[in-house]
Design a protein around this motif. Sequence first.
Motif: not given
Length: 1997
Positions: A1644-1654, A1596-1601
Amino acid sequence: MALLVHLKTVSELRGRGDRIAKVTFRGQSFYSRVLENCEDVADFDETFRWPVASNIDRTEMLEIQIFNYSKVFSNKLIGTFRMVLQKVVEENHVEVTETLIDDNNAIIKTSLCVEVRYQATDGKVGSWDDGDFLGDESLQEEEKDSQETDGLLPGSRPSSRPPGERSFRSKGREKTKGGRDGEHKAGRSVFSAMKLGKNRPHKEDPQRQDEPAVLEMEDLDDLAIRLGDGLDPDSVSLASVTALTTNVSNKRSKPDIKMEPSAGRPMDYQVSITVIEARQLVGLNMDPVVCVEVGDDKKYTSMKESTNCPYYNEYFVFDFHVSPDIMFDKIIKISVIHSKNLLRSGTLVGSFKMDVGTVYAQPEHQFYHKWAILSDPDDISAGLKGYVKCDVAVVGKGDNIKTPHKANETEEDDIEGNLLLPEGVPAERQWARFYVKIYRAEGLPRMNTSLMANVKKAFIGENKDLVDPYVQVFFAGQKGKTSVQKSSYEPLWNEQVIFTDLFPPLCKRMKVQIRDSDKVNDVAIGTHFIDLRKISNDGDRGFLPTLGPAWVNMYGSTRNYTLLDEHQDLNEGLGEGVSFRARLMLALAVEILDTSNPELTSSTEVQVEQATPVSESCTGKMEEFFLFGAFLEASMIDRKNGDKSVTFEVTIGNYGNEVDGLSRPQRPRPRKEPGDEEEVDLIQNSSDDEGDDGGDLASVSSTPPMRPQITDRNYFHLPYLERKPCIYIKSWWPDQRRRLYNANIVDHIADKLEEGLNDVQEMIKTEKSYPERRLRGVLEELSCGCHRFLSLADKDQGHSSCTRLDRERLKSCMRELESMGQQARSLRAQVKRHTVRDKLRLCQNFLQKLRFLADEPQHSIPDVFVWMMSNNKRVAYARVPSKDLLFSIVEEELGKDCAKVKTLFLKLPGKRGFGSAGWTVQAKLELYLWLGLSKQRKDFLCGLPCGFEEVKVAQGLGLHSFPPISLVYTKKQAFQLRAHMYQARSLFAADSSGLSDPFARVFFINQSQCTEVLNETLCPTWDQMLVFDNLELYGEAQELRDDPPIIVIEIYDQDSMGKADFMGRTFAKPLVKMADEAYCPPRFPPQLEYYQIYRGNATAGDLLAAFELLQIGPAGKADLPPINGPVDVDRGPIMPVPVGIRPVLSKYRVEVLFWGLRDLKRVNLAQVDRPRVDIECAGKGVQSSLIHNYKKNPNFNTLVKWFEVDLPENELLHPPLNIRVVDCRAFGRYTLVGSHAVSSLRRFIYRRPDGSAPSWNSTGEVVVSMEPEVPIKKLETMVKLDATSDAIIKVDVAEEEKEKKKKKKKKKGTAEEPEEEEPDQSMLDWWSKYFASIDTMKEQLRQQEVSGIDVEDKEEMDSSEGLKGPMKGKEKARAAKEEKKKRTQGPGPGPGQGSEAPEKKKPKIDELKVYPKELESEFDNFEDWLHTFNLLRGKTGDDEDGSTEEERTVGRFKGSLCVYKVPLPEDVSREAGYDPTYGMFQGIPSNDPINVLVRIYVVRATDLHPADINGKADPYIAIRLGKTDIRDKENYISKQLNPVFGKSFDIEASFPMESMLTVAVYDWDLVGTDDLIGETKIDLENRFYSKHRATCGIAHTYSIHGYNIWRDPMKPSQILTRLCKEGKVDGPHFGPPGRVKVANHVFTGPSEVEDENGQRKPTDEHVALSALRHWEDIPRVGCRLVPEHVETRPLLNPDKPGIEQGRLELWVDMFPMDMPAPGTPLDISPRKPKKYELRVIVWNTDEVVLEDDDFFTGEKSSDIFVRGWLKGQQEDKQDTDVHYHSLTGEGNFNWRYLFPFDYLAAEEKIVISKKESMFSWDETEYKIPARLTLQIWDADHFSADDFLGAIELDLNRFPRGAKTAKQCTMEMATGEVDVPLVSIFKQKRVKGWWPLLARNENDEFELTGKVEAELHLLTAEEAEKNPVGLARNEPDPLEKPNRPDTAFVWFLNPLKSIKYLICTRYKWLIIKIVLALLGLLLLALFLYSLPGYMVKKLLGA
């Protein structure tokens, strides 16, 4: 009594056209026939007749309208003629010529000539001339008759027919022969019906009164007229599936097409019951066990100690193999037993029972999570005894039960709202008595099975009745029986059997059985079932069950007595009875008990007592009935009976039965009191016509014996030729015709409705235009019919024999039909093009209700049986309900087969008729039947085909109404029948190869012919015309035109050995052409039609054929249309179907995609090695390339081939396409492996993409936004469906989502509510996501139920939106439409959360999609371009051997088809990159072998079928894929039916060799082999290649951790790029950040992703994912992509086909090995329960009830202690010390309990692992709700402690304690006041006062004390750091309670206790006494010392 209108001519018409007239009187219309191509004069010359029951009023109107008739559009009105009937009423005969007026009431030139006649009700006859009557009786007799029938005529209501009904015996609507042959016999024929069918025509006059109104053309358009209610196409009927369903005929009734008796055959059933928990059990400190009983099988749960609310969650399964009748009468009984153990059976607390039928009648055949109310059958005044929560389901073979998805059951248990009761049963059921009164029986068979009796009779000649009957009644699991009447064929009991049960009962039927008492074994004589639903009505104006006193008829085995009756089962009520057994007079009444009444006996034992006898006449006046039958044809006699002479016997009751010798009744007059005798005779005499045949009419009940002649090798016929034998029987029955009449009226309405609905369905199926109009017509007809019932049924209800049930049923029928009529009217207005299907469903409910109402529970006349006797042995029978034969003067009341020729198929009796034996016809009869009162019998020949002479026995010669013993036909016609047999499809596979060698055999009268045999096919195209010459039909030519005999077509399979196998049968009616008609359109040539083929009760294919019957005129055959000789030289002398009839052909090209073969089984023990596929359609075909080594690579190397073929233009007539797989063996041998027939090519026909869809290459853009600013509410306003503009869809990723991303590490969260803080990310795992998703899914399902959206409708809705382009939101946005109502806060909730109910908001967790079914069913089996065809082999199973489709499957062919007309559409071939070798299959992947990593995640299983004796299983997972076989045996889960596995497995596989994945659940056994519980199979290949991309679900959403990490090795942007490339789509164009453009859509949509260190990084993945989630909106290539999901798959076990053994939740990911490797599998291992410690400090108690009386003083006190435990851990219960001798109910304890426990927060359950018993091998894990129980007890030294009260706190939500004891009330616990609820898991520490409750004698709660406690919850780690002692021990001890000293026992410290005992109580009294004593002492001293002082004073000493 009738109004006749003779419409002669209409002249001065303009133009040329087809004309039709409509004549209306009293709201009822008739249509004339259509006059084709008339110019200025229309010569109608037609007569219409209205039977009228009330006098015509002078002001009434007659209206005639003339129309221009149109086949397609509605008819155009030319003009109208209206006439007031004043003159007609006065003069009775008027002739008028008058001009018409148009719509605007202007006079037009056209004029019409009409003659009107009227016969008044008073019997006065107008100016009729004598010639108007057919017959020579005088008018006086006519008047006498008219008065005699007056009693039967409807009083005071117009007895008009519903409009448009073409009457069954259309009197007076006949068209005279004028206009066809010019003889105007109108006078005679038209008015012959005047005497309402009392008069019989003379034989010389062939022009019968019954001649039907012949319509000139009988194709669709006329049916329109016949069924019309206005000639708009509303009313066009369709020639239905079988031509027979439209019963055009007046003289024949429809034959029943289904043959096999379905009742009585055993089937597989499974009853599964889950006992979850019990609540509020009545009793003190009990150890409850639940006993579950189904029929005679019992199973018990385990025992729970000392609790009134035990939790079990145990699952029981009962398997049965019995017939449905037995199954549905079995009783399910759930009872709770207190303290049962090995030694004692325990005491019953309460029980609940219902029959299996009630459960089966529920939606989905189940009750899910419902509460059963327990009551005590031995004490009915006691009220409720508690509740048991359970699931009950009944599954038959082939039923699919959809269990609601099991998730954690956290929802509050609303007991009252979820009771285990069917809809409409009140929650408070009362006790009632059911009185079954048994009066007497008659007509018992002479039977005695004991040999001794027969021997005795032979020796002593003692002629006693050899039967000792008694009656046994079964109801709700109990049975009662009357006394035995010794030796009596007509026993008299007058007893009543009384049952006591709750009302309304949950048992549908009561079984009443007459049994013969015998020393050895009692046998049943006959059985009758009383259906309580039919004799009561639960509406607000309903009535309690009531019946009779009435006779019920019992049917069973034949009456010949033998020692071993093979049909004994029939007497037990199983299967259809084949003979009359007896009739029983009974009554039933119900009395609701007032349980408060003290005199009531409170037991529910069955009682039997005497009943007051009723008079003989209460069931109706005995009348003489007359049954007449004529056998017109007897053919298709099975060859087994062909060599002996055959005779037919007809019986009604015992009359006509040879065995009983009742052919001449022994008591021609019923038993009467002596005084009545002569009077009765007089009446009988006067009612007979001539008075002298009253006594002499002996019954003739069987035809003379005759030797059959050969028809063909299977069948014989009886050569009746022109001499037709007749039978007639006189019988005496109580006159209860009114009941049957009412049932007939309802039946007529239902038949009409059914016929109409079949038409509408057929129209929808064949895509004919305007089904909605036809449905409107059907509804109009229904409402008229209902209205008509109201006017007819209300008559002569006054007579004495009318029972209460008659009156009540009539009232309720009238109410029902009245409301149905209104509903039908309002529904008619709502029928629109798109609602036809829904409304059709509603109409089906009407039909069921009508059928239900028509079934009369109180019988009167028994059914008629027709037996075929061969050599005096009974061979086969047919049973005809008597109501269908009953005669009435009123059209609608007439039985549907009365005075009609009925085609009867005789069948084998009882069990012999099961299975294939029941499919062969034993004989086919054309039988004419008439049943009515003897005094009405003048009419009994009126429906026979005309042209016969009667042959009577000697004494009846001159008598007019004496029945003939045979009829001799003087008229016969010569015909030729042409049967055009074109093709059949979807036939039954009769050979082991899975194919058949079919041929058809056509029977007509006594001839039969066969088509040729076509080898090895299930879809033969015979294309053959069979010609039957020299057919002689008896009767009037004209009648034969409307009423030809039916044709029977049987399909057989030719075997080289033995006789041909029967494959199915169907009927047809030929289209008749008379010699004087032209063979030209519109009627000829006939159209090919589909006829449904039946085999037993199952459909077995369709036959496409046409039949015409051509009269051979005086010129012989020369006049017939020519027959073209055999064209086909190869086929021998076979005539093909002629050109006008065979379908028009066009050239089509069929392209075939050959992909591969899978799972081929061995053929004749040899493995398949070199298979090939042959495709054949309509004689042309193509072969695939050969697979050289099936083991190595089962795919084909040439993918696409094609062939051209001539197919019919009409898609419905397309022949099936056959797929056959052969194995090429050495030496050029071929073996058939298996075959598949694609019965309909429609889904493979290439349809061009719709040109009307917007052209997508236009300039505009469609923007899909994922930005959070816009609230979702604006969705509607922003969607513009014009493609050229920018339609922007903002699908919201809710604000919280974004915020969360920003602040993930800082954990601030933006929760909108105080309690639910943002979930801690580290706390969240995959299971949080899963449970959140399950809640969403349940909520969505609930929403769907609320908004009543059917899943099907939803799918239709979606597909229609597909065209509207971007409108279709994502999968979950679908739900959003329904949830708008639920929206609460500003921005919509996060995706997928929309469905959350407003009251409790949840933390925001990313979700996946939980499918409650298989993924395949959601995505069309992933057959978007690759289809799977199952290859079958072997015979189709019959029910006994049950070889199901699965067992016949020998492999699968994968491929696809594409069919199109030959010039290929240009737009396809010109498309860029078009590769001609692939034809229509562009862009398909290569089918070379490919290696894939398959990763299977198994989440959990639910509702597994128990495999061990203890009702549990020890499941583990086993996975098979190709050669890999993983058995996870060491990780089995002990004794669990709902195991959580939480495991993933990796397997490397190579497609196509290994593509079928099997996931199985096995049961681990310590010894022996493990049992398979169930398995599910997944075809991975289709998923892998599907365009829906089922390899790895899109999250549903993209996250890397974190818990929601992206699983796919390809990132969203890579996937998107690849999809665009493969689909040749322009894009994707990324940029500016947060935007991507694909084709003309912008996402369109959000353009940033955050890694495990924030740290935040720029990324395009979010927008790419947004595009993927809306991929279905992309034009041309778009389709739904599979989301991240969990699917629920049913587990099946091959040993128990069709019955689900549980469900498995799992998902499968697949990764090609040539791509980058995927990461590590997700961790979905089950959550480990967290260890907690609950510390409970009991500080004080107060206001505890005082139980003990003091030994010395009688004072009340209690020795209090408090006991506590956590639910499920009773053995670890902890007690405080005892506070002795509390006198005020106050107790001080300061006592600490410690409860360590393991807790699963997600499921809110405590997890306990313990051994079930000392013999258990391992520990079993239980999950139990977290509930703390506190109880107060009174300690006793010498007896058991007394329980005083208790409270149970659910640790997740319990009332907050009160601050002080005063504020603590009983309502806190019962939930009557709103107390804030707290959860110990959130609060951690709670202190307060809680009330303790117990039940008093009246079962009501009362407050028995209050406890002050403190609850403190710590995790195990915290508890370790901060230990405390148990009770008052170290560490952290609690101080000793400050108890008053009374607490010490008196015998330890007597003085002290005396001090306390006496002082505290009598302190003031003692002080008073002491003071008083002191006072007295002073007084005494004073008095004592007074004299001395006085002396001193006096003497002055």
